[in-house]
Design a protein around this motif. Structure first.
Motif, mmCIF file in Angstrom:
data_model
loop_
_atom_site.group_PDB
_atom_site.id
_atom_site.type_symbol
_atom_site.label_atom_id
_atom_site.label_comp_id
_atom_site.label_asym_id
_atom_site.label_seq_id
_atom_site.Cartn_x
_atom_site.Cartn_y
_atom_site.Cartn_z
ATOM 1 N N ARG A 39 0.740 -1.111 -0.062
ATOM 2 C CA ARG A 39 0.099 -0.104 -0.050
ATOM 3 C C ARG A 39 0.886 1.215 0.242
ATOM 4 O O ARG A 39 1.977 1.394 0.537
ATOM 5 N N ALA A 51 0.176 5.763 -0.298
ATOM 6 C CA ALA A 51 -0.773 6.741 -0.743
ATOM 7 C C ALA A 51 -0.895 7.327 -2.283
ATOM 8 O O ALA A 51 0.074 7.914 -2.773
ATOM 9 N N LYS A 76 -1.427 8.845 -5.573
ATOM 10 C CA LYS A 76 -1.848 10.160 -6.042
ATOM 11 C C LYS A 76 -2.552 10.231 -7.432
ATOM 12 O O LYS A 76 -3.197 10.967 -7.721
ATOM 13 N N GLN A 93 -7.084 18.299 -5.770
ATOM 14 C CA GLN A 93 -6.516 16.866 -5.751
ATOM 15 C C GLN A 93 -7.045 15.830 -6.556
ATOM 16 O O GLN A 93 -8.398 15.926 -6.306
ATOM 17 N N PRO A 108 -5.219 8.333 2.105
ATOM 18 C CA PRO A 108 -5.741 9.053 3.393
ATOM 19 C C PRO A 108 -5.477 10.563 2.891
ATOM 20 O O PRO A 108 -4.322 10.862 2.282
ATOM 21 N N MET A 109 -6.431 11.429 3.176
ATOM 22 C CA MET A 109 -6.333 12.776 2.887
ATOM 23 C C MET A 109 -7.076 13.838 3.724
ATOM 24 O O MET A 109 -8.220 13.777 4.220
ATOM 25 N N GLU A 110 -5.947 14.736 4.198
ATOM 26 C CA GLU A 110 -6.587 15.643 4.985
ATOM 27 C C GLU A 110 -6.335 17.166 4.511
ATOM 28 O O GLU A 110 -6.405 18.210 5.133
ATOM 29 N N GLY A 111 -5.877 16.987 3.161
ATOM 30 C CA GLY A 111 -5.769 18.252 2.449
ATOM 31 C C GLY A 111 -7.073 18.827 1.843
ATOM 32 O O GLY A 111 -7.223 18.802 0.464
ATOM 33 N N LYS A 144 9.473 2.965 0.296
ATOM 34 C CA LYS A 144 8.749 3.562 1.640
ATOM 35 C C LYS A 144 9.871 4.269 2.258
ATOM 36 O O LYS A 144 10.897 3.776 2.596
ATOM 37 N N ARG A 174 10.542 5.380 5.986
ATOM 38 C CA ARG A 174 10.256 5.110 7.380
ATOM 39 C C ARG A 174 11.409 5.308 8.290
ATOM 40 O O ARG A 174 12.441 4.763 7.699
HETATM 41 C C1 FMN Z 1 -3.873 11.692 7.838
HETATM 42 C C2 FMN Z 1 -3.156 11.790 6.411
HETATM 43 C C3 FMN Z 1 -3.544 12.948 5.558
HETATM 44 C C4 FMN Z 1 -2.975 12.913 4.350
HETATM 45 N N1 FMN Z 1 -3.409 13.802 3.288
HETATM 46 C C5 FMN Z 1 -2.816 13.600 2.026
HETATM 47 C C6 FMN Z 1 -3.479 14.369 1.146
HETATM 48 O O1 FMN Z 1 -4.145 15.287 1.251
HETATM 49 N N2 FMN Z 1 -2.860 14.363 -0.145
HETATM 50 C C7 FMN Z 1 -1.884 13.335 -0.393
HETATM 51 O O2 FMN Z 1 -1.800 13.193 -1.834
HETATM 52 N N3 FMN Z 1 -1.448 12.594 0.574
HETATM 53 C C8 FMN Z 1 -1.921 12.790 1.673
HETATM 54 N N4 FMN Z 1 -1.354 11.744 2.856
HETATM 55 C C9 FMN Z 1 -0.572 10.797 2.348
HETATM 56 C C10 FMN Z 1 0.879 11.043 3.080
HETATM 57 O O3 FMN Z 1 1.685 11.940 2.471
HETATM 58 C C11 FMN Z 1 1.298 9.607 2.916
HETATM 59 O O4 FMN Z 1 0.853 8.548 3.860
HETATM 60 C C12 FMN Z 1 2.815 9.380 3.688
HETATM 61 O O5 FMN Z 1 3.852 10.279 3.085
HETATM 62 C C13 FMN Z 1 3.642 8.145 3.764
HETATM 63 O O6 FMN Z 1 3.768 7.558 2.647
HETATM 64 P P1 FMN Z 1 2.787 6.284 2.225
HETATM 65 O O7 FMN Z 1 1.379 6.256 2.647
HETATM 66 O O8 FMN Z 1 2.712 6.217 0.746
HETATM 67 O O9 FMN Z 1 3.535 4.753 2.774
HETATM 68 C C14 FMN Z 1 -1.983 11.763 4.228
HETATM 69 C C15 FMN Z 1 -1.708 10.946 5.011
HETATM 70 C C16 FMN Z 1 -2.351 10.957 6.203
HETATM 71 C C17 FMN Z 1 -2.187 9.614 7.050
#
Ligand code: FMN
Length: 217
Positions: A15, A17, A19, A72, A163-166, A205, A207
């Motif tokens: 997994r 995030a 895009k 986004q 996951p997105m909080e933007g 990744k 970390r």
């Molecule tokens: C609560 C939260 C909010 C996030 N908001 C965004 C977002 O708005 N847009 C986005 O592209 N990624 C967003 N991310 C993704 C993070 O940037 C990403 O999870 C982090 O860099 C770790 O990478 P990975 O999830 O690919 O392993 C968010 C992640 C979390 C947990």
């Protein structure tokens, strides 16, 4: 039935995030239904579940939400989208509703739940004593647990997510009429399948080392 530990780690490493979603690929209904159920099964403090999950399928609404999310593309391109909304207040009436639900589900006499109810009432009546010192912080923390359960379940099922909080919660509240439901937008998950040319899919990744993160006492 336990899942093999290597399989769990493989799926969590798989997994990321997303895009760029493949806008043509849809999550099958049976899979999406399971993901909704996974979120509903999330644990919460006292079990009070101070949240609602808003599944947005309407295309025009998704377009409006995208404009409120720094444009986004995941918001419109992902197969599915869920807004994790948190309760703004918790009142004795909410405690009562939950107690009634326990009694109904477990066929328990209300009298047996008296002490538990008292504990919850003292918390909601004195929010400054709750972890984080307010209903807002407490409910927000609970709601992120639901997000985490959703994301983990998606990874186990081979469904991509972001996951997105933007985004602007105030605009989300207006577009989705959330205040009328007694909740406010907290965090979002988009879900679907990664586009073959999402450049983030192939990135390593990042970390911190386990030795730095995990302390043993
Ligand atoms: C609560 C939260 C909010 C996030 N908001 C965004 C977002 O708005 N847009 C986005 O592209 N990624 C967003 N991310 C993704 C993070 O940037 C990403 O999870 C982090 O860099 C770790 O990478 P990975 O999830 O690919 O392993 C968010 C992640 C979390 C947990």
């Amino acid at each position: 039935m336990p899942i093999d530990s290597n399989q769990v780690l493989e799926n969590l490493s798989w997994r990321y995030a997303v895009k760029k979603f493949d806008a043509a690929k849809r999550i099958p209904t049976v899979t999406w239904t399971a993901l909704e159920k996974a979120a509903v099964l999330a644990p919460s403090s006292y079990g009070l579940q101070p949240w609602k999950f808003i599944v947005v399928t309407d295309g025009a609404t998704r377009t409006k939400l995208r404009a409120a999310s720094w444009n986004q593309p995941q918001i419109t391109d992902a197969s599915h989208m869920v807004v994790f909304a948190r309760r703004e207040t918790m009142t004795p009436a909410d405690v009562e509703k939950y107690i009634q639900r326990i009694a109904e589900v477990r066929q328990a006499p209300l009298d047996a739940l008296k002490d538990f109810k008292g504990m919850m009432l003292s918390s909601v009546n004195n929010p400054s004593g709750m972890p984080g010192g307010s209903i807002e912080t407490w409910a927000r923390a609970q709601t992120y647990i639901a997000l985490g359960v959703f994301l983990s379940a998606a990874a186990m099922m081979g469904v991509d997510a972001c996951p997105m909080e933007g985004f602007d919660p105030k605009q989300y509240d207006e577009i989705l009429g959330l205040r009328e439901k007694g909740v406010t937008a907290c965090v979002v998950a988009t879900a679907g399948y990664r586009a073959t040319d999402d450049m983030f899919a192939g990135m390593k990744k990042v970390r911190f080392a386990e030795s730095e993160v995990i302390h043993r006492v």
